[in-house]
Design a protein around this motif. Structure first.
Motif, PDB file in Angstrom:
ATOM      1  N   ASN A   2      40.255  47.767  10.914  1.00 51.24           N
ATOM      2  CA  ASN A   2      38.917  48.138  10.443  1.00 51.24           C
ATOM      3  C   ASN A   2      38.760  47.876   8.948  1.00 51.24           C
ATOM      4  O   ASN A   2      37.717  47.399   8.493  1.00 51.24           O
ATOM      5  N   LEU A   3      39.798  48.195   8.194  1.00 48.90           N
ATOM      6  CA  LEU A   3      39.756  47.939   6.753  1.00 48.90           C
ATOM      7  C   LEU A   3      39.637  46.446   6.468  1.00 48.90           C
ATOM      8  O   LEU A   3      38.882  46.026   5.581  1.00 48.90           O
TER       9      LEU A   3
ATOM     10  N   PRO B   2      44.175  43.760  -0.532  1.00 48.95           N
ATOM     11  CA  PRO B   2      45.594  43.461  -0.269  1.00 48.95           C
ATOM     12  C   PRO B   2      46.144  44.323   0.862  1.00 48.95           C
ATOM     13  O   PRO B   2      45.747  45.484   1.026  1.00 48.95           O
ATOM     14  N   GLU B   3      47.069  43.774   1.629  1.00 47.78           N
ATOM     15  CA  GLU B   3      47.638  44.503   2.768  1.00 47.78           C
ATOM     16  C   GLU B   3      48.308  45.801   2.318  1.00 47.78           C
ATOM     17  O   GLU B   3      48.230  46.821   3.013  1.00 47.78           O
ATOM     18  N   ARG B   4      48.948  45.783   1.167  1.00 46.26           N
ATOM     19  CA  ARG B   4      49.607  46.994   0.683  1.00 46.26           C
ATOM     20  C   ARG B   4      48.593  48.121   0.494  1.00 46.26           C
ATOM     21  O   ARG B   4      48.878  49.276   0.823  1.00 46.26           O
ATOM     22  N   GLU B   5      47.410  47.785  -0.007  1.00 43.67           N
ATOM     23  CA  GLU B   5      46.375  48.792  -0.209  1.00 43.67           C
ATOM     24  C   GLU B   5      45.848  49.293   1.131  1.00 43.67           C
ATOM     25  O   GLU B   5      45.573  50.494   1.293  1.00 43.67           O
TER      26      GLU B   5
ATOM     27  N   ILE C 214      45.899  53.247   2.445  1.00 41.00           N
ATOM     28  CA  ILE C 214      44.721  53.965   2.938  1.00 41.00           C
ATOM     29  C   ILE C 214      44.953  54.429   4.377  1.00 41.00           C
ATOM     30  O   ILE C 214      44.630  55.579   4.726  1.00 41.00           O
ATOM     31  N   ALA C 215      45.519  53.549   5.222  1.00 46.08           N
ATOM     32  CA  ALA C 215      45.784  53.921   6.615  1.00 46.08           C
ATOM     33  C   ALA C 215      46.724  55.121   6.688  1.00 46.08           C
ATOM     34  O   ALA C 215      46.561  55.995   7.552  1.00 46.08           O
TER      35      ALA C 215
END
Length: 299
Positions: free
Chosen positions: A50-51, A59-62, A66-67
């Protein structure tokens, strides 16, 4: 049998958590859901997807950060809402703030109906609990869980906070409408996918959104007030914010304004919104759009 077993496991986890002091149980549930439940159930992957759908350049790290926060908040929220006396006790002295406070207090004093609207953000029951702890009676409409065994105690717990509570559907909507029309107060959550909804952009992507909340407010003359239970950095306490009422008008435009209010909260702290929900379902939306296009072409 699978539903029964999963319900027994969940009930056992809840009973165990409720034996602990509130701060400790919150940390335990945050860790359990973020580290075990979310990865196993696919909630973490859904939040990540969803993000990526709404913020593809993130970025995937962010997204992972959040997840993780989303799962932690979901775990805390679940156990908080299963301790109704504890939630009421915690919220009775929590300041009730926001531009809408004066308006809701005036409406209550005059016996006018109020329809509160919110999304799955922070702890969405906290503001209602803050008012109920002060003597308000606020009903609601809930979507039943797929697991009937879990739904039994889930619904009972919602009734324990404040009646009347109605199950989503035509009968439940009519019950809530009657309650509001009689000068009552109620809460609706609007941020779930419904194929019967009107496409309204949510975080830049179309999301089918029911307009029933706005329609009820217009039909009953109820004050239409967004609220948010914003979790504080300590993970335990909340801000109970009641925003300025949304003027009556076209229900679609009213829901667009509600959506904008929720978007602002998410953009301020995305980890507090339930990204684990299938809010957009882009593949299903595309298929429905293609089907409509074919039908129009054949007509």
């Amino acid at each position: 049998m699978a539903d029964l077993l999963s319900d027994k496991a969940l009930r056992g986890m809840i009973r165990l958590a409720l034996l602990l002091p509130p701060a400790l149980r919150g940390r335990m549930m945050a860790a359990l859901v973020s580290r075990i439940v979310a990865p196993l159930t696919g909630y973490r992957d859904r939040a990540m997807a969803n993000l990526a759908h709404v913020w593809p350049e993130m970025p995937e790290r962010e997204r992972r950060r959040i997840a993780r926060e989303v799962a932690q908040n979901a775990g805390r929220t679940m156990i908080e809402n299963y301790d109704v006396p504890g939630l009421l006790e915690r919220m009775k002295d929590t300041p009730v703030t926001g531009e809408g406070v004066a308006a809701i207090e005036a409406a209550r004093a005059e016996g006018k109906p109020i329809l509160f609207v919110t999304g799955h953000y922070g702890n969405f029951e906290a503001p209602r609990a803050a008012l109920v702890a002060r003597g308000w009676r606020i009903g609601g409409l809930y979507r039943p869980m797929a697991n009937p065994f879990f739904n039994e105690h889930y619904a009972a717990n919602m009734h324990a906070l404040s009646d009347p509570v109605f199950e989503q559907g035509r009968r439940g909507t009519m019950g809530l409408l009657k309650h509001i029309r009689g000068g009552g107060m109620g809460v609706l959550l609007f941020d779930v996918y419904d194929s019967a909804g009107v496409p309204i952009d949510f975080l830049g992507q179309p999301a089918p959104t029911l307009t029933s909340a706005a329609e009820i407010a217009v039909k009953t003359g109820a004050l239409f007030v967004p609220f948010f239970g914003i979790r504080k950095p300590d993970g335990v306490n909340f801000e109970a914010v009641f925003e300025a009422p949304i003027p009556h008008g076209d229900p679609v435009e009213m829901m667009r304004e509600v959506t904008r209010r929720l978007e602002a909260r998410i953009e301020a702290d995305p980890g507090q919104w339930f990204w684990i929900h299938r809010r957009w379902k882009p593949k299903r939306q595309r298929k429905r759009a293609e089907k409509r296009a074919r039908q129009q072409g054949e007509a």
